[in-house]
Design a protein around this motif. Structure first.
Motif, PDB file in Angstrom:
ATOM      1  N   GLU A  53      81.118  39.645  46.333  1.00  0.00           N
ATOM      2  CA  GLU A  53      80.590  38.363  46.798  1.00  0.00           C
ATOM      3  C   GLU A  53      80.582  38.286  48.323  1.00  0.00           C
ATOM      4  O   GLU A  53      79.639  37.754  48.917  1.00  0.00           O
ATOM      5  CB  GLU A  53      81.371  37.193  46.209  1.00  0.00           C
ATOM      6  CG  GLU A  53      80.720  35.878  46.570  1.00  0.00           C
ATOM      7  CD  GLU A  53      81.249  34.712  45.808  1.00  0.00           C
ATOM      8  OE1 GLU A  53      80.559  33.686  45.809  1.00  0.00           O
ATOM      9  OE2 GLU A  53      82.339  34.802  45.212  1.00  0.00           O
ATOM     10  N   THR A  54      81.607  38.810  48.957  1.00  0.00           N
ATOM     11  CA  THR A  54      81.649  38.832  50.415  1.00  0.00           C
ATOM     12  C   THR A  54      80.472  39.638  50.969  1.00  0.00           C
ATOM     13  O   THR A  54      79.771  39.191  51.878  1.00  0.00           O
ATOM     14  CB  THR A  54      82.986  39.423  50.908  1.00  0.00           C
ATOM     15  OG1 THR A  54      84.046  38.571  50.466  1.00  0.00           O
ATOM     16  CG2 THR A  54      83.012  39.547  52.421  1.00  0.00           C
ATOM     17  N   THR A  57      77.161  37.761  50.424  1.00  0.00           N
ATOM     18  CA  THR A  57      76.982  36.693  51.398  1.00  0.00           C
ATOM     19  C   THR A  57      76.589  37.258  52.761  1.00  0.00           C
ATOM     20  O   THR A  57      75.679  36.743  53.419  1.00  0.00           O
ATOM     21  CB  THR A  57      78.271  35.854  51.520  1.00  0.00           C
ATOM     22  OG1 THR A  57      78.564  35.288  50.238  1.00  0.00           O
ATOM     23  CG2 THR A  57      78.133  34.753  52.545  1.00  0.00           C
ATOM     24  N   GLN A  58      77.248  38.321  53.174  1.00  0.00           N
ATOM     25  CA  GLN A  58      76.939  38.917  54.472  1.00  0.00           C
ATOM     26  C   GLN A  58      75.508  39.438  54.526  1.00  0.00           C
ATOM     27  O   GLN A  58      74.784  39.170  55.483  1.00  0.00           O
ATOM     28  CB  GLN A  58      77.915  40.049  54.780  1.00  0.00           C
ATOM     29  CG  GLN A  58      79.309  39.579  55.082  1.00  0.00           C
ATOM     30  CD  GLN A  58      80.309  40.724  55.223  1.00  0.00           C
ATOM     31  OE1 GLN A  58      80.023  41.864  54.891  1.00  0.00           O
ATOM     32  NE2 GLN A  58      81.496  40.396  55.709  1.00  0.00           N
ATOM     33  N   ASN A  61      72.522  36.941  54.552  1.00  0.00           N
ATOM     34  CA  ASN A  61      72.296  36.219  55.803  1.00  0.00           C
ATOM     35  C   ASN A  61      71.773  37.096  56.936  1.00  0.00           C
ATOM     36  O   ASN A  61      71.600  36.618  58.050  1.00  0.00           O
ATOM     37  CB  ASN A  61      73.590  35.520  56.236  1.00  0.00           C
ATOM     38  CG  ASN A  61      73.938  34.390  55.294  1.00  0.00           C
ATOM     39  OD1 ASN A  61      73.081  33.620  54.899  1.00  0.00           O
ATOM     40  ND2 ASN A  61      75.207  34.305  54.921  1.00  0.00           N
ATOM     41  N   ARG A 109      76.182  30.999  41.006  1.00  0.00           N
ATOM     42  CA  ARG A 109      76.009  31.725  42.282  1.00  0.00           C
ATOM     43  C   ARG A 109      74.615  32.345  42.350  1.00  0.00           C
ATOM     44  O   ARG A 109      73.947  32.271  43.374  1.00  0.00           O
ATOM     45  CB  ARG A 109      77.097  32.808  42.400  1.00  0.00           C
ATOM     46  CG  ARG A 109      77.037  33.627  43.672  1.00  0.00           C
ATOM     47  CD  ARG A 109      77.463  32.791  44.869  1.00  0.00           C
ATOM     48  NE  ARG A 109      77.639  33.612  46.044  1.00  0.00           N
ATOM     49  CZ  ARG A 109      76.711  33.768  46.985  1.00  0.00           C
ATOM     50  NH1 ARG A 109      75.544  33.168  46.895  1.00  0.00           N
ATOM     51  NH2 ARG A 109      76.950  34.545  48.030  1.00  0.00           N
ATOM     52  N   HIS A 116      66.474  31.867  47.645  1.00  0.00           N
ATOM     53  CA  HIS A 116      66.314  32.691  48.846  1.00  0.00           C
ATOM     54  C   HIS A 116      64.845  32.700  49.261  1.00  0.00           C
ATOM     55  O   HIS A 116      63.958  32.768  48.412  1.00  0.00           O
ATOM     56  CB  HIS A 116      66.804  34.115  48.569  1.00  0.00           C
ATOM     57  CG  HIS A 116      67.042  34.903  49.801  1.00  0.00           C
ATOM     58  ND1 HIS A 116      66.023  35.499  50.514  1.00  0.00           N
ATOM     59  CD2 HIS A 116      68.193  35.183  50.468  1.00  0.00           C
ATOM     60  CE1 HIS A 116      66.533  36.112  51.563  1.00  0.00           C
ATOM     61  NE2 HIS A 116      67.838  35.942  51.556  1.00  0.00           N
TER      62      HIS A 116
END
Length: 168
Positions: A53-54, A57-58, A61, A109, A116
């Motif tokens: 998930e990290t 997210t990175q 973006n 999620r 997007h």
């Protein structure tokens, strides 16, 4: 049942390096699950889910290019694999509330990622969104003794009526 995915098809060593902790956690989680060490499996799958998930997210973006889109595809798959494995572990532990929470979380999620701005990203997300939807439906069918969980699933699916249907 533990889920796995192959992420070695990437030509970019960056994603291989970034996903190495995820791969290690999934591998160790699968070993523990298969050995019946469910608390250890749960901990590894939780770590894998957080890692994926990290990264998701990175990369979501970052300015998009073919490499970032390809990386996002792998991060989405890694997140889904980890959360489905975690839900399966809770099912085996006979903790349906926690299993439901992880299934709902994964689906929610991905539902947010369907917004997007890039069509290619939405296409990759949609493929996995269908998987999480299917897992929610399957879980609800097996959980008829837990009407509050079915209501929770219905509430989640009602938030996205254009993509899903309510369970009865």
């Amino acid at each position: 049942m533990t889920h796995t995915t192959h992420l070695s098809a990437l030509g970019a060593p960056v994603i291989d390096d970034a996903l190495a902790p995820w791969q290690n956690a999934i591998y160790n989680g699968n070993l523990a699950f298969e050995s019946g060490e469910l608390n250890i499996a749960r901990d590894h799958y939780t770590q894998a889910s957080g890692c994926a998930e990290t990264l998701l997210t990175q990369f979501a973006n970052l300015p998009l290019n073919p490499t970032v889109i390809d990386t996002l595809e792998h991060c989405i798959a890694a997140f889904v694999v980890a959360t489905l494995n975690l839900a399966d572990t809770f099912k085996v532990m006979q903790k349906p509330e926690q299993a439901c929470s992880w299934l709902c979380y994964a689906h929610q999620r991905l539902s947010h990622l369907l917004m997007h701005p890039e069509q290619q990203v939405r296409t990759h997300v949609l493929h996995h969104h269908h998987k999480t939807y299917f897992e929610l439906v399957k879980f609800a069918k097996m959980s008829s003794a837990f009407p509050t969980l079915i209501n929770r699933i219905n509430q989640l699916l009602a938030e996205h009526p254009h993509k899903t249907q309510l369970l009865h």
